[in-house]
Design a protein around this motif. Structure first.
Motif, PDB file in Angstrom:
ATOM      1  N   ALA A 109       0.815  -1.220   0.000  1.00  0.00           N
ATOM      2  CA  ALA A 109       0.000   0.000   0.000  1.00  0.00           C
ATOM      3  C   ALA A 109       0.850   1.272   0.000  1.00  0.00           C
ATOM      4  O   ALA A 109       0.474   2.286   0.589  1.00  0.00           O
ATOM      5  N   ALA A 110       2.001   1.190  -0.673  1.00  0.00           N
ATOM      6  CA  ALA A 110       2.870   2.358  -0.775  1.00  0.00           C
ATOM      7  C   ALA A 110       2.939   2.771  -2.241  1.00  0.00           C
ATOM      8  O   ALA A 110       3.150   1.928  -3.118  1.00  0.00           O
ATOM      9  N   GLU A 111       2.745   4.055  -2.518  1.00  0.00           N
ATOM     10  CA  GLU A 111       2.697   4.534  -3.900  1.00  0.00           C
ATOM     11  C   GLU A 111       4.084   5.040  -4.300  1.00  0.00           C
ATOM     12  O   GLU A 111       4.507   6.123  -3.878  1.00  0.00           O
ATOM     13  N   PRO A 112       4.812   4.283  -5.144  1.00  0.00           N
ATOM     14  CA  PRO A 112       6.176   4.690  -5.499  1.00  0.00           C
ATOM     15  C   PRO A 112       6.200   5.979  -6.325  1.00  0.00           C
ATOM     16  O   PRO A 112       5.360   6.170  -7.195  1.00  0.00           O
ATOM     17  N   GLY A 113       7.159   6.840  -6.048  1.00  0.00           N
ATOM     18  CA  GLY A 113       7.303   8.118  -6.758  1.00  0.00           C
ATOM     19  C   GLY A 113       8.641   8.206  -7.463  1.00  0.00           C
ATOM     20  O   GLY A 113       9.345   9.214  -7.351  1.00  0.00           O
ATOM     21  N   PHE A 114       8.975   7.136  -8.193  1.00  0.00           N
ATOM     22  CA  PHE A 114      10.327   7.013  -8.749  1.00  0.00           C
ATOM     23  C   PHE A 114      10.364   7.123 -10.273  1.00  0.00           C
ATOM     24  O   PHE A 114      11.333   6.710 -10.908  1.00  0.00           O
ATOM     25  N   GLU A 115       9.290   7.648 -10.844  1.00  0.00           N
ATOM     26  CA  GLU A 115       9.264   7.768 -12.311  1.00  0.00           C
ATOM     27  C   GLU A 115       9.845   9.127 -12.696  1.00  0.00           C
ATOM     28  O   GLU A 115       9.132  10.012 -13.186  1.00  0.00           O
ATOM     29  N   ASN A 116      11.126   9.279 -12.454  1.00  0.00           N
ATOM     30  CA  ASN A 116      11.759  10.580 -12.692  1.00  0.00           C
ATOM     31  C   ASN A 116      13.276  10.411 -12.856  1.00  0.00           C
ATOM     32  O   ASN A 116      13.838   9.337 -12.624  1.00  0.00           O
TER      33      ASN A 116
END
Lengths: 249, 249
Positions: free
Chosen positions: B95-102
């Motif tokens: 239930a963790a939303e990854p923010g690594f699309e950068n």
């Protein structure tokens, strides 16, 4: 296999707290001489190492690294930069027109700079020193560039703080089991059951971080607290703007 | 300072020709276990290593590396990839939303993948093996990705060929003097006289490359023959398109 040396590779750990003991200048230089024997693309050595040992220099760099205490407590702060400046100067002195204002040259230089940094850390640790990488280097690259007076085409990549450890090293850090990161012949996607099993030890050991941050899982500590999307997106723009200004993008 | 080990760092060299002798599977695995103790960002281990030992697998990879003979003659070909796939799977399971699309996540993963590759090479060389990095990995990443069945968010970064050397190692490779790549406290731009002096030994040793290629200087061999602008620009587009498709750019 030399067992003593091989056990170093199994047991090494990052050291963030240092004693006030200085690193002899000739030892530091000798370690860098060994580090530059790391492999690099075409033997073009597209990197430079900026060595900060003065209290003023470390204090100036500290905010760029969000005041992580290892910066000011380390005997030396080494900023590893990719450097096309020197090589392009040599090209122009020799009637050669450099064609390195592009993304592939950035990537090659970034890899080579990382390899020399890692060879430095290995040499330093085998000499009884402790090291710590600072990932903040790519966040605040423009600020670091100004402090270190970097010319065009020189880009901060990573920073290593180095010094004699303040305490006995903590021993090996947990890693995923080797089967989680290796694939034979082709990539074999993991099942959720595999992933759950691989991460179970670190989840069990990290419960206090989950509680301290009032999160539901360790993964949420990574995504919401340590590496939030907004911060990564903001610093992505800062770094890519800086690369564009330096003609790598 | 352990003199024996320290002299290794001064004298190592890339090995491109290997004997047919295989690397025992347990030695290969043990070396990778040591390699993954290299430092990495937040201990997230954003990398995977694809190990190719079969003759068919090496033959399939060979054209992607422009048929460099070290690929088919090596006992093992290790393709070091940055890998967000596994970590993001773990995030989504929790239930963790990854923010690594950068771009920052790409750069961090690229550095960490390079560090583990370098630690692998050091361990392998200290075990009597020879290694060679293949920079062609970032040129033909889409092709390599297909051969190795890489899923989304897994990007080839570098390849290491490894095997027992076919001959005695050639001894240390020339490097710039350490003062050329180090700067104390701040960057000190080099004079043309400095640069000329630093490069004089390699220019003297490389006259035959200049003559063979009918060039006027060694620098022109680099800019016109080995690393021409057109090729770097073409492969820059291939790699950045591939990164965009994988949501890093």
């Amino acid at each position: 296999m030399n067992t003593d040396i091989m056990s170093y590779f199994d047991s090494r750990a990052t050291v963030r707290a240092y004693s006030p003991r200085e690193i002899p200048a000739d030892l530091l230089r000798s370690m860098i001489e060994k580090a530059v024997h790391a492999p690099n693309t075409g033997n073009m050595q597209w990197y430079s190492i900026i060595i900060t040992t003065s209290a003023e220099g470390k204090a100036a760099l500290s905010p760029a690294h969000f005041n992580q205490p290892s910066v000011t407590s380390a005997a030396a702060v080494l900023t590893f930069c990719l450097d096309l400046n020197r090589f392009e100067q040599w090209c122009r002195m020799n009637a050669a027109e450099p064609g390195f204002e592009n993304f592939q040259s950035f990537v090659a230089a970034l890899i080579d700079t990382s390899l020399v940094a890692q060879q430095f850390c290995t040499v330093a640790e085998l000499n009884g020193l402790g090291t710590c990488y600072l990932g903040t280097t790519t966040y605040n690259a423009p600020q670091i560039s100004e402090i270190l007076a970097l010319p065009e085409r020189v880009i901060p990549v990573t920073t290593v703080t180095v010094g004699y450890p303040a305490a006995e090293p903590s021993g090996p850090t947990w890693r995923l089991p080797v089967e989680a990161v290796t694939h034979y012949e082709r990539y074999h996607p993991a099942s959720d059951a595999d992933v759950a099993r691989w991460y179970a030890p670190i989840e069990a050991d990290s419960q206090r971080f989950v509680e301290e941050n009032a999160k539901q899982s360790l993964a949420q500590v990574f995504t919401d607290v340590r590496y939030p999307r907004e911060s990564a997106e903001y610093f992505s723009k800062v770094y890519s703007d800086f690369l564009a200004k330096n003609r790598f993008l």
